[in-house]
Design an enzyme around this catalytic site. Structure first.
Site, PDB file in Angstrom:
ATOM      1  CG  ASN A 417      -1.656   1.341   1.377  1.00 28.20           C
ATOM      2  OD1 ASN A 417      -2.675   1.558   0.748  1.00 28.20           O
ATOM      3  ND2 ASN A 417      -1.144   2.251   2.205  1.00 28.20           N
ATOM      4  CD  GLU A 418      -1.365   5.514   0.329  1.00 27.99           C
ATOM      5  OE1 GLU A 418      -0.715   6.036   1.248  1.00 27.99           O
ATOM      6  OE2 GLU A 418      -2.558   5.789   0.114  1.00 27.99           O
ATOM      7  CG  ASP A 419       5.392   0.358   0.517  1.00 29.90           C
ATOM      8  OD1 ASP A 419       4.627   1.035   1.230  1.00 29.90           O
ATOM      9  OD2 ASP A 419       5.893  -0.714   0.886  1.00 29.90           O
ATOM     10  CB  SER A 472      -2.721  -0.749  -4.323  1.00 28.84           C
ATOM     11  OG  SER A 472      -3.883   0.056  -4.393  1.00 28.84           O
TER      12      SER A 472
END
Length: 847
Positions: A417-419, A472
């Site tokens: 998530n959002e890395d 994502s």
């Protein structure tokens, strides 16, 4: 510091005859869940205290022992921070029966959070550093047979361990049970493939075996009926077969079909004697992520197709439902998923900053047809990629993919998530053209190796039929590219803090996160105030209420969106809560209706889904959730439920400025127009009559005129543009409310309704109803009905009751004079109108 899952247990050979097939060779599991005690480590004189439950959590045990206060109350969170910086020891004793020659004794632990040492009879047998990895330890030589054994677990402070790791690698940019057996199943797995015709399905079954087993019997059943069975020989520790099903019963998402669930059973034999068995439940379905060129727009689509049906995935994101996971039992998971399904949601995304959920969560999704988007557990940072950590990641990924891959609800896995968003924000080195994994390890963004190599390899090997995406958001030239992949649209609330009326300009091919904050129910706030309703801190902006809001900059941002949009007041507290909730409801509904508008049919799937951040809360707080910690829906839950219904009619108001000439700034004509569009998410076309009328807010029940009646067809599984029309160019146009209704041509019933108001709502001169009737009718057999009538337009009419046993079918509805609004209700009897609390915008009065 937590023992998760089924925790610990002892599996031994059974000496009880359960069936003619079963013998003493059978694996027998005895949970080690009783007699656990705990104390702070390193203090020899510290007394041992009993645990409150098992599996358990150190905070729950300390609360149970009255050592710490409940951290959910007031500011008690501050008083318990020391717990995470201490070491804790848990221990119990168990008796091990005699282990026969050729048998093994293995202790199995679902997960320990996080850095822990397991000791058996004072001897270290395991060290862990990842709560998501189940462990198996061969204890055959260490058990005291037919006598007491002491099992001890020492938990280190993960916080302090982490601090030391950061210091050690300062250059990096950081953002039980026991078995005894002769032979057993190591893994039972299968892949399913449904042919595009949907007429044939193949199930490739595999199992890995430890020990001297000779044969495996596979059996597939549906509703206790055997549909396939075969016995195969064990060769080199494995066995496999292919089962074929003609005209299979397919698993569908909610609203598109049923959810038949097959059961695969495997029986392991040693020369005809049963020694182990396993079973897994699964559904047959064809699932694809469709990414193809679009007509008239750049980029590619991103949507899910299940059994050849394109699905617009409206839904929510999921975070852990409690800070203390052992408190979430299967019934609570079922209640949460039922709320989501009843809210017309098609998909739920398990956020990568939480946990791989318990089986009960996925079982509930399987049973109800809720699609699951599954993140791997990496979020909002840059993870190291040294050899030891990469090995841990591979073990974690392998274990959890194996644990979850049989669930038909899971249709996508994503690496984090959002890395990648973090990489962009911190300007870390990332060259998408460089496809040499070894080079990635030399950059300051080595985590790329995890997502594009380790996790990609694991998913390719174990779940080749399930789509895997590196992260994502991910997919385009950047993580914010609206033309490819998915995006997290946070330019409302975070980022540039756009007005939510501009959601249509912030669309993407799939919006997997977006949201708005609102306060929870007043009852929820009262639950964490030490004195409840009588607490002196029970007011907006009190230090306790502010303390319980964990969104960074949340008070400032919430105030901005409130003051831009709704006429709100800080008092009474209940009306302020209502204002935050109606603002959240308007915000999220606007996004869903405008993005769903872009689902325009084959080749024009410009937006394939939108997932609200977030469905739930992990504790009682003010947040982005649309249902609070106690499963109390906010107003946004009901409004998004209506927006995600099978058939909707919607409108968008635009004001066109027409200057008298190119030089003037004084002589400008402002023309108010309304765009009307509809969506049909069902698989059947629907013929309706569209009725549109305009109402003058200040003229009461006489101030309306019929816009038009029009017979039309809403084609299946797409949105349609209906028409744009002018409502005027004077001051009166700025106070007109437009009402659109879809009427069924067969029975004359209202299929869908939408009310479009001038915005911002804070400028609207809301009238005060002279007549507003609320009446409960019905026979109470399956709930009753609330009938509501008003003599004027009312915005956001909301019902409440000071009782969680009262459940409303709908809520937060705009009232139009001359009509009756009906809402189903459970928990209220005829004549109990006095138990209802009603609110509407700018009234602030309990009626």
């Amino acid at each position: 510091m937590e023992v998760k899952g089924d925790a610990c247990g002892l599996s031994l050979p059974s000496h009880l005859v359960r069936s003619p097939e079963e013998t003493s060779l059978m694996v027998r599991t005895i949970p080690i869940e009783h007699g656990w005690t705990f104390r702070q480590a390193g203090i020899p004189e510290a007394a041992w205290s009993p645990v409150s439950r098992f599996p358990t959590n150190i905070h729950l045990d300390l609360i149970h022992s009255k050592v710490i206060p409940d951290p959910y109350i007031g500011k008690n969170e501050q008083a318990v921070q020391w717990v995470g910086e201490k070491q804790w020891t848990y221990k119990t004793t168990f008796t091990s029966p005699l282990i026969s020659p050729g048998q093994k004794a293995v202790i199995t632990i679902d997960g320990l959070d996080c850095h822990a040492t397991v000791l058996l009879n004072g001897r270290p047998v395991l060290k862990t550093h990842d709560m998501f990895i189940p462990e198996r330890i061969d204890l055959t030589k260490h058990l005291r047979c037919v006598s007491e054994n002491e099992l001890e677990i020492l938990f280190e402070s993960t916080y302090l361990v982490g601090k030391k790791l950061v210091e050690k690698d300062s250059i990096h940019k950081f953002g039980c049970w026991n078995e005894v057996y002769t032979s057993r199943f190591v893994d039972l797995s299968f892949t399913t493939e449904v042919h595009r015709s949907l007429a044939v399905a193949e199930i490739l079954v595999r199992c890995e075996i430890e020990g001297k087993a000779t044969n495996v019997k596979f059996e597939v059943t549906l509703r206790d009926r055997v549909v396939a069975a075969e016995t195969v020989e064990v060769i080199n520790g494995s066995a496999s077969t292919i089962c074929r099903a003609q005209k299979p019963e397919l698993w569908y998402p909610a609203r598109y079909g049923s959810q038949p669930l097959y059961i695969l059973r495997a029986f392991l034999y040693i020369k005809g004697k049963l020694c182990d068995r396993q079973s897994k439940r699964f559904g047959l379905r064809r699932a694809e992520v469709i990414q193809r060129k679009l007509q008239d727009e750049p980029g590619t689509s991103f949507f899910f197709e299940i059994n050849n049906i394109p699905i617009f995935c409206g839904g929510t994101n999921w975070i852990p439902a409690d800070m203390f996971i052992p408190r979430i039992d299967p019934s609570r998971y079922q209640a949460w998923i039922k709320l989501a399904v009843d809210g017309n949601q098609s998909m739920i995304r398990i956020w990568g900053g939480g946990i791989y959920e318990e089986q009960a969560f996925y079982d509930a999704c399987d049973e109800t047809g809720m699609l699951v988007w599954q993140d791997f557990m990496f979020a909002c940072g840059n993870y190291p990629a040294n050899d030891d950590f990469l090995k841990t990641v591979e073990r974690e990924a392998t274990a959890n993919v194996k644990r979850l891959r049989h669930h038909p609800c899971i249709v996508i896995w994503t690496g984090n998530n959002e890395d990648y968003q973090y990489q962009e924000t911190e300007h870390l080195q990332y060259d998408p053209k460089d496809m040499n994994p070894n080079n990635w390890l030399k950059t300051d963004f080595p985590a790329r190796y995890i997502y594009e190599k380790v996790l990609a390899d694991v998913t390719k090997e174990l779940i080749p039929k399930t789509y895997y995406q590196f992260g994502s958001p991910f997919g385009g030239k950047s993580t914010s590219d609206p033309t490819r992949g998915d995006i997290h649209q946070w330019n409302v609330w975070h980022g540039t803090q756009e007005r939510y009326q501009s959601w249509d300009k912030l669309c993407g091919r799939f919006v997997s996160e977006f949201g708005m904050v609102a306060s929870p129910s007043a009852r929820t706030i009262d639950s964490y105030l030490p004195l409840g309703k009588d607490d002196p801190e029970r007011y907006v902006q009190s230090s306790t209420i502010d303390f319980n809001s964990k969104a960074v900059g949340g008070e400032r941002r919430l105030a901005t969106y409130l003051i831009e949009n709704v006429p709100y007041s800080h008092t009474p507290l209940e009306y302020y809560i209502y204002c935050t909730q109606i603002m959240q409801a308007e915000c999220l509904a606007t996004a869903l209706r405008l993005w769903k508008r872009e689902w325009k049919g084959p080749g024009r799937e410009y937006c394939g889904g939108a997932l609200v951040w977030q469905l739930n809360d992990c504790w009682p707080t003010q947040s982005w959730s649309i249902v609070d910690y106690y499963l109390r829906p906010k107003l946004a839950y009901y409004v998004t439920k209506r927006e995600l219904a099978d058939i909707t009619i919607n409108m968008k108001r635009v004001v066109e400025e027409i200057p008298a000439d190119e030089n003037t700034r004084a002589f400008i004509k402002r023309v108010h127009k309304v765009q009307v569009f509809g969506t049909n998410l069902s698989l059947q076309s629907r013929e309706c009559i569209l009725q549109v009328s305009n109402w003058d807010i200040l003229a009461g029940d006489t101030g309306f005129d019929i816009g038009f009646d029009e017979r039309m067809v809403l084609h299946s599984n797409q949105s349609i543009e209906i028409r744009e029309f002018e409502i005027g160019a004077d001051e009166r146009a700025a106070r007109l409310v437009t009402v659109a209704c879809l009427i069924d041509t067969k029975d004359g019933g209202v299929v869908a309704r939408s009310v479009n108001w001038p915005e911002p709502l804070k400028h609207v001169q809301f009238p005060q109803p002279r007549y507003l009737q609320v009446k409960i009718v019905g026979d109470g057999k399956d709930g009753n009905t609330i009938e509501i009538r008003s003599d004027c337009l009312v915005k956001g009419f909301a019902l409440d009751a000071d009782d969680d046993g009262v459940v409303f079918e709908d809520n937060c509805i705009d009232l139009v004079p001359g009509g009756t609004t009906r809402i189903g209700v459970k928990g209220l009897e005829v004549g109990q109108e006095h138990r209802l609390i009603t609110r509407y915008l700018k009234a602030g009065i309990d009626l």
